[in-house]
Design a protein around this motif. Sequence first.
Motif, mmCIF file in Angstrom:
data_model
loop_
_atom_site.group_PDB
_atom_site.id
_atom_site.type_symbol
_atom_site.label_atom_id
_atom_site.label_comp_id
_atom_site.label_asym_id
_atom_site.label_seq_id
_atom_site.Cartn_x
_atom_site.Cartn_y
_atom_site.Cartn_z
ATOM 1 N N THR A 193 0.820 -1.206 0.000
ATOM 2 C CA THR A 193 0.000 0.000 0.000
ATOM 3 C C THR A 193 0.859 1.263 0.000
ATOM 4 O O THR A 193 0.584 2.226 -0.719
ATOM 5 N N ARG A 194 1.896 1.228 0.808
ATOM 6 C CA ARG A 194 2.781 2.387 0.890
ATOM 7 C C ARG A 194 3.387 2.713 -0.478
ATOM 8 O O ARG A 194 3.378 3.851 -0.936
ATOM 9 N N GLU A 195 3.858 1.667 -1.137
ATOM 10 C CA GLU A 195 4.461 1.872 -2.444
ATOM 11 C C GLU A 195 3.457 2.456 -3.434
ATOM 12 O O GLU A 195 3.741 3.417 -4.147
ATOM 13 N N HIS A 196 2.270 1.848 -3.461
ATOM 14 C CA HIS A 196 1.211 2.337 -4.356
ATOM 15 C C HIS A 196 0.883 3.802 -4.082
ATOM 16 O O HIS A 196 0.765 4.608 -5.009
ATOM 17 N N LEU A 197 0.683 4.115 -2.804
ATOM 18 C CA LEU A 197 0.271 5.474 -2.454
ATOM 19 C C LEU A 197 1.336 6.490 -2.861
ATOM 20 O O LEU A 197 1.032 7.535 -3.428
ATOM 21 N N ARG A 198 2.574 6.142 -2.577
ATOM 22 C CA ARG A 198 3.657 7.081 -2.916
ATOM 23 C C ARG A 198 3.753 7.284 -4.428
ATOM 24 O O ARG A 198 3.872 8.405 -4.911
ATOM 25 N N ALA A 199 3.673 6.174 -5.155
ATOM 26 C CA ALA A 199 3.815 6.265 -6.614
ATOM 27 C C ALA A 199 2.672 7.076 -7.222
ATOM 28 O O ALA A 199 2.873 7.854 -8.158
ATOM 29 N N ALA A 200 1.470 6.919 -6.670
ATOM 30 C CA ALA A 200 0.327 7.606 -7.287
ATOM 31 C C ALA A 200 0.177 9.048 -6.798
ATOM 32 O O ALA A 200 -0.172 9.930 -7.572
#
Length: 464
Positions: free
Chosen positions: A169-176
């Motif tokens: 989730t962290r990765e997704h949120l940061r990327a988006a």
Amino acid sequence: MITMKFGGTSVGDAKRLEDVALIVRSLLPRRPVLVASAMAGVTDLLLETAQLAVRRETGQVQANIDALREKHLQVANTMIPHEGRRAELIGRHAGLLDELSNLYHGVSLLKELSVRSLDAIASFGEVLSCLQLTAILSLREVPAEFIDARTLVRTDARFGEAAVDFSVTREHLRAALLPLVQKGAVPVVTGFIGSTEDGLTTTLGRSGSDYTASIVGAALDSEEIWIWTDVDGVMTADPRTVEKATVLPEITYREAAEMSYFGAKVIHPKTMMPAIENSIPIRIKNTFNPSHPGTLISNATVSMNRVVKNVTSIDNLSLVSIEGNGMVGVPGISARIFSALAQVQVNVMMISQASSEHNVCLVVPQGDCRKALAALREQFELEIARKTVDDIKLLDNVSIVAVVGEGMKGMRGIAGKTFTAVANAGVNIVAIAQGSSELNISLVVEEPDAAKAVQAIHDAFHLA
Ligand code: ASP
Ligand code: MG
């Protein structure tokens, strides 16, 4: 960067949404990321309608869908004067409501309603609301961008209260989200919802938008997470009980968690966890009074010279007591008590055992007390017959009064002062418990005395 959550009442009607837009616009320099809930009452309505669908009450299902449409239309009509934008929003809402209507139809046909379907149904509230908020903000000089959290918040498949996979989730949120914030946009993220690896919609549990905000704030390393609500902050007591209750400028994460457990309904208890792990302060703010600094929840140990921060009470409880000579020194009695109660799904709010081990008492929700009594009588049937355990007793209509404050740790005399205050108010204390964390002292009193006890403790510690 600040992550800000607006709850159901804050986005609940045109007037409140106008306030939200003003607040967000004034905070643009702080680079806000928004998380919002469904409009107040919508999640309940969606879930109730699912029950109607499974009973094939088709007319009422349709009436509820119309009511949802109407509720959102009213906002669009008053707040989106731009004809093209309004038509666009109404069109998207109509598409969503058709999809929702199909889901209800499916439930009716199958006469089956799983938690998985309930999550899919509940998710519509946040999507409708956040699309609307995005459109409103865009017309008010806020470059808002709608974000469906299901594309970013990854969970397991425990529908109804799914567990978040933080690293994905962290990765997704940061990327988006980071690129959006960098270019000056304001993401509007749907609270409460997520999805599994297979793309199935999940929810994080009722009132889960606070939790979403905390997850987003932590992932983006926000300066602070602001929970916008309709009170100035966390108070020293419930103002309905204690007229002179005041707002606490600061509390610790542990105090906040403890207070929410004891009924101060300011923040969802799970909210603290992602914030604590990343040391991000949470601030409770009032949309009706945005200039008020609110309550800051953080790790700060400066406890404003206040040892006790707050006193709350929870009503509608029962006290179950188990007594007997046969319990002294016998291992496994507590384990048997708890497993018997767990089997019938009764939540134990407080326990207390005297060191003589002659008596154990537990506090349970009043609605569950018969179930608890029956389960315990069955579990100790043999001991009761042999008279090594006396019959199990029940005292209805009790309240827990909880005194919370991290500064109590290692301080002498806090318990004494509490009990003296309560005694001087003429209130009888039925049972007492203090956790070894020394973060709270809980007293059981009879319900009609609870307010008097809260008031007395509030006065004794000069919380006003
Ligand atoms: N709309 C969801 C609920 O009512 C989530 C939230 O309000 O935080 O539970
Ligand atoms: Mg809500």
